[in-house]
Structure formats: structure tokens, C-alpha cells
Design a protein around this motif. Structure first.
Motif, PDB file in Angstrom:
ATOM      1  N   UNK A 144       8.025  65.154  57.831  1.00 22.17           N
ATOM      2  CA  UNK A 144       7.040  64.283  58.471  1.00 22.17           C
ATOM      3  C   UNK A 144       6.113  63.616  57.456  1.00 22.17           C
ATOM      4  N   UNK A 202      11.788  60.780  56.943  1.00 18.09           N
ATOM      5  CA  UNK A 202      11.729  60.493  58.382  1.00 18.09           C
ATOM      6  C   UNK A 202      12.894  59.605  58.782  1.00 18.09           C
ATOM      7  N   UNK A 203      13.192  58.621  57.956  1.00 12.88           N
ATOM      8  CA  UNK A 203      14.374  57.793  58.191  1.00 12.88           C
ATOM      9  C   UNK A 203      15.605  58.657  58.417  1.00 12.88           C
ATOM     10  N   UNK A 204      15.843  59.496  57.434  1.00 15.91           N
ATOM     11  CA  UNK A 204      17.080  60.280  57.475  1.00 15.91           C
ATOM     12  C   UNK A 204      17.076  61.237  58.661  1.00 15.91           C
ATOM     13  N   UNK A 234      18.005  62.784  49.372  1.00  7.62           N
ATOM     14  CA  UNK A 234      17.541  63.370  50.636  1.00  7.62           C
ATOM     15  C   UNK A 234      18.488  64.442  51.155  1.00  7.62           C
ATOM     16  N   UNK A 262      19.208  62.601  64.147  1.00  9.29           N
ATOM     17  CA  UNK A 262      19.086  62.680  65.602  1.00  9.29           C
ATOM     18  C   UNK A 262      20.116  61.785  66.271  1.00  9.29           C
ATOM     19  N   UNK A 305       8.294  58.902  54.469  1.00  5.09           N
ATOM     20  CA  UNK A 305       9.016  57.929  55.291  1.00  5.09           C
ATOM     21  C   UNK A 305      10.517  57.951  55.054  1.00  5.09           C
ATOM     22  N   UNK A 352      15.606  60.783  61.469  1.00  7.10           N
ATOM     23  CA  UNK A 352      15.827  60.019  62.700  1.00  7.10           C
ATOM     24  C   UNK A 352      17.305  59.671  62.859  1.00  7.10           C
ATOM     25  N   UNK A 353      17.978  59.382  61.760  1.00  4.74           N
ATOM     26  CA  UNK A 353      19.410  59.102  61.892  1.00  4.74           C
ATOM     27  C   UNK A 353      20.185  60.369  62.239  1.00  4.74           C
TER      28      UNK A 353
END
Lengths: 202, 202
Positions: free
Chosen positions: A114, A120-122, A57, A127, A117, A124-125
Motif C-alpha cells: 500500500x 499497488x499496480x502489480x 516487484x 486481483x 504505487x 491490482x493486476x
DNA sequence: CTATCTGATGTCACGTCGTGTCATGGCATA
DNA sequence: TATGCCATGACACGACGTGACATCAGATAG
């Protein structure tokens, strides 16, 4: 399309890996693309990929200096500025320097994220990492911890919402304008948190 | 400690896996614990683990019904309630029903999550999932999209900050009180977003 | 009582991710 | 020419996660 020639000592291995990865991700999707495919296209080996990026990622998220830059800007902001005005100042500058003029590329990356998943995980972290950096910067300014936490969360909230709104709209106004719009909406909503405010609700 | 007897048809395989996993995580840490270790202790096979949980992290996060419950509560909330009062209502009920009385267990899980990047990833995406669910519920109520987005982000911001503040403090007041404190702080900070508000800043 | 069906679990093979370790090749410098 | 540095290659390996098929307990029908 894999290079058969001797790319081993060609310059910018990291950049070649990122380019090959982005191409393959948009051709086949993120999950369907393997690291060996990426490195084959870049003329390198699998092992080398993981020397440049901690995991698959990071080829998308790697090299993000926004947290550090934001922290420095907050430290340098005039002391008399209200919390959220510091936030506005920093976000405007980040928007101008990092995103304005790269709308198309930003939109492509946001779409990619988006759609998966794991990404999206990465994201969100990332953030959360930004929140931590901003929080630390406000504590450095002398704010009490809870205030620093909430200011940081609010600031990154504005950033994230604005970024996605801006990226998702092909005809979006400048990102600074989106930021201001989001902050204004935030002000409206927060009214009901202050019963003392004498304004009627819309 | 691995069961050698015939656990195959013993009841509550899922629960046994969760119990074994939590034990091992606190003994050895998350990263150092392998799925075969977990299944050995629970008297099952590796393959069965992945039938109950999509991946290793889900043994901690799995079975989270908060988004659905929150969405139902929002739909059922009185129509005349201001946005943030709906949020307050929902958060109070979630706090009372899901967390109050489980302070120690919650603190342990939060500690585990904060100690591991892979779990932080997943936790951060869970937050994003909650935002999406709440946003959808407010759109269902007839709110415009941007308002719904910002209300949802604000609401989950309060939830997340309150949860971590509450969990981190062994002598914390009831979580509902923490929620109110965070929301009050939010109101203070948002003042500077509304130049029309005639109150001086603290 | 037996046959059968169903669902959870076991068994096995496999591909991908990510790391440890040592070997190798280009480049700079003395 | 010798030496050292560093990016990369080569190889082995463990862990994660999945597909396909076999097996076993319990429920239900006859």
C-alpha cells in the motif's frame, strides 16, 4: 552485511533473494532499494536476480498459486451449491490454508504494497488475474459468461476486502469470520438491487 | 512522418504527444514503441515527454477526472436514495457524459490495455483509485467504513464490468443499459447471501 | 522600443531496470 | 575420466526516468 564468501552454489538462491529483498525493503523502503543491493546481500549477481524474478516487484508477488488452487476447488465443489456458497467455501479454505497463522507477515506485506504505487499496480493486476481464473472456472461449470464474470468479480471483491480488513487489524478475528461479515454486508446492500424483495431498507 | 520543422512552440504539446503515442501504439504495439519515437513524431524532445506524463503509460491514462467527478456527484445525490441507487445514478451520468458517442475510441483503448501487462497493471490501479474516491465520498455521507468500502467496491465492479462488456461488443446497446443489466445480475446473485429472502433461486 | 520576467522547452549527464549472449563452474552419470 | 546439463557469472546494451542548467517565445512594465 553482503556475503563475501562463495554463495554461488549455496542452496535456495531464490529464497535467499526473497529474504534479502524483504529485509532491505523494510529497512529502506521499496523504491530506495536497488536490485544490485539485493543480490549483493544474497551473494549473487544482478543478472541472476532477473532469472528468478521477471522484475523487481515479483520478488514480493512471485510464486502465487492462489488462482490455480481456487480454480481447482471450484471445479471440485458440489454442483448443487449456489454460486456465492461456492465462493464462501473456497474463500474459507484459502483463508485457513494460506493466511491463518501468518497474520503478522501478511500485514507487513500489505503495508509494503500500500505504500508504493508500483506495487499497488502489480497487486491490482494480481486481483484481476484471480478474477479471470475464477471466471474461467465458473464458465467451466456451465455458467453463462456474464454470470461467471459477476460471480468472479464478487468473489474476489470479498477476498480482497476481507484480506485488507483482516490484515489491517492487529486484533482481528479469524479471517473466515471477516469473510462472512463482508458477505453479509454485501447481502444487505444488494437488497436495493431487487425491488421485488419485500424487506424494508435499514 | 517526424516533423522536421520548428514544432517547439506549436500549441497543445500534450495533445500532440498523446496523438503521436496512440498512433504509434496501434501501428507497432505499446512495448515496441519508445518514448523518443513518440517525441520525434510530435516534434519535441524526450525530456519534454516526461514533463507532461509521469511515465510512458500515463500518455494513455492521464487526465482522468472520473474519480473527482464521481465523488462530487455522490455528495450531491439526494440523501434518501438507497446506496446502490446512488451508484446507479452516478454510473449512468458518467456513461452518458464520458463514453456514449465514443464507442470506437473506447474499444480501441480497452483493446490496447488488455494486450499489455504493464497497461493492465496501471488500469487495475486506476480501478483501485476509483474505489478509494467513491469510498471516501460515502464516508463523507456518514456511512460506516465497511459499508462504504463494500458499496464502493460494488459500484466500481459494476462500472468496470459494464465498460468492458460495452466496449467489447460492436453492436452494444447504450452503456446505461449494460449497467442496468449488470446490476440486475448482481441482484440475482446476491440473493443467496440473504437466507431470509424467500425467493427460490433461478 | 527596450528591459525584464515567466513558463515551456532543449541539452546533457546520470542511475536504474531489464535483456541478449557467451563464458564458467559444480554436479551427475556413464 | 569423459561428457553433458544447468545454474550462475560477466559484459554490453537499450530503454526508462530524473536532476540541473541553458535557451527561447511571449507578455508586461517602463
Amino acid at each position: 552485511m553482503a556475503y563475501t564468501g562463495q554463495m554461488r552454489w549455496a542452496p535456495d538462491a531464490r529464497g535467499r533473494l526473497q529474504g534479502a529483498a524483504l529485509d532491505l525493503f523494510s529497512e529502506q523502503g521499496y523504491a530506495a532499494t536497488t536490485v544490485p543491493q539485493i543480490t549483493a546481500r544474497a551473494g549473487l549477481t544482478t543478472r541472476t536476480f532477473f532469472r528468478h524474478f521477471a522484475d523487481k516487484r515479483e520478488v514480493i508477488f512471485g510464486g502465487d498459486e492462489i488462482p490455480e488452487r481456487a480454480a481447482r476447488m471450484i471445479a471440485a465443489a458440489p454442483a448443487e451449491l449456489a454460486h456465492m456458497e461456492v465462493i464462501r467455501l473456497v474463500l474459507h479454505r484459502v483463508a485457513q490454508e494460506q493466511f491463518e497463522g501468518h497474520h503478522e507477515q501478511t500485514a507487513e506485506i500489505r503495508t509494503l504494497i500500500h505504500a508504493n504505487d508500483s506495487l499497488r499496480d502489480r497487486d491490482a493486476r494480481k486481483r484481476d488475474d484471480m478474477v479471470r481464473a475464477v471466471r474461467a472456472a465458473f464458465i467451466e461449470r456451465g455458467e453463462p459468461p456474464l454470470t461467471a464474470t459477476v460471480v468472479a468479480e464478487l468473489g474476489i471483491l470479498v477476498f480482497q476486502v476481507s484480506l485488507d480488513e483482516w490484515a489491517a487489524d492487529p486484533d482481528a478475528p479469524p479471517m473466515t469470520a471477516v469473510i462472512d461479515a463482508v458477505m453479509h454486508r454485501l447481502g444487505d446492500l444488494s437488497l436495493s438491487l431487487r425491488p421485488s424483495a419485500a424487506e424494508p431498507l435499514g
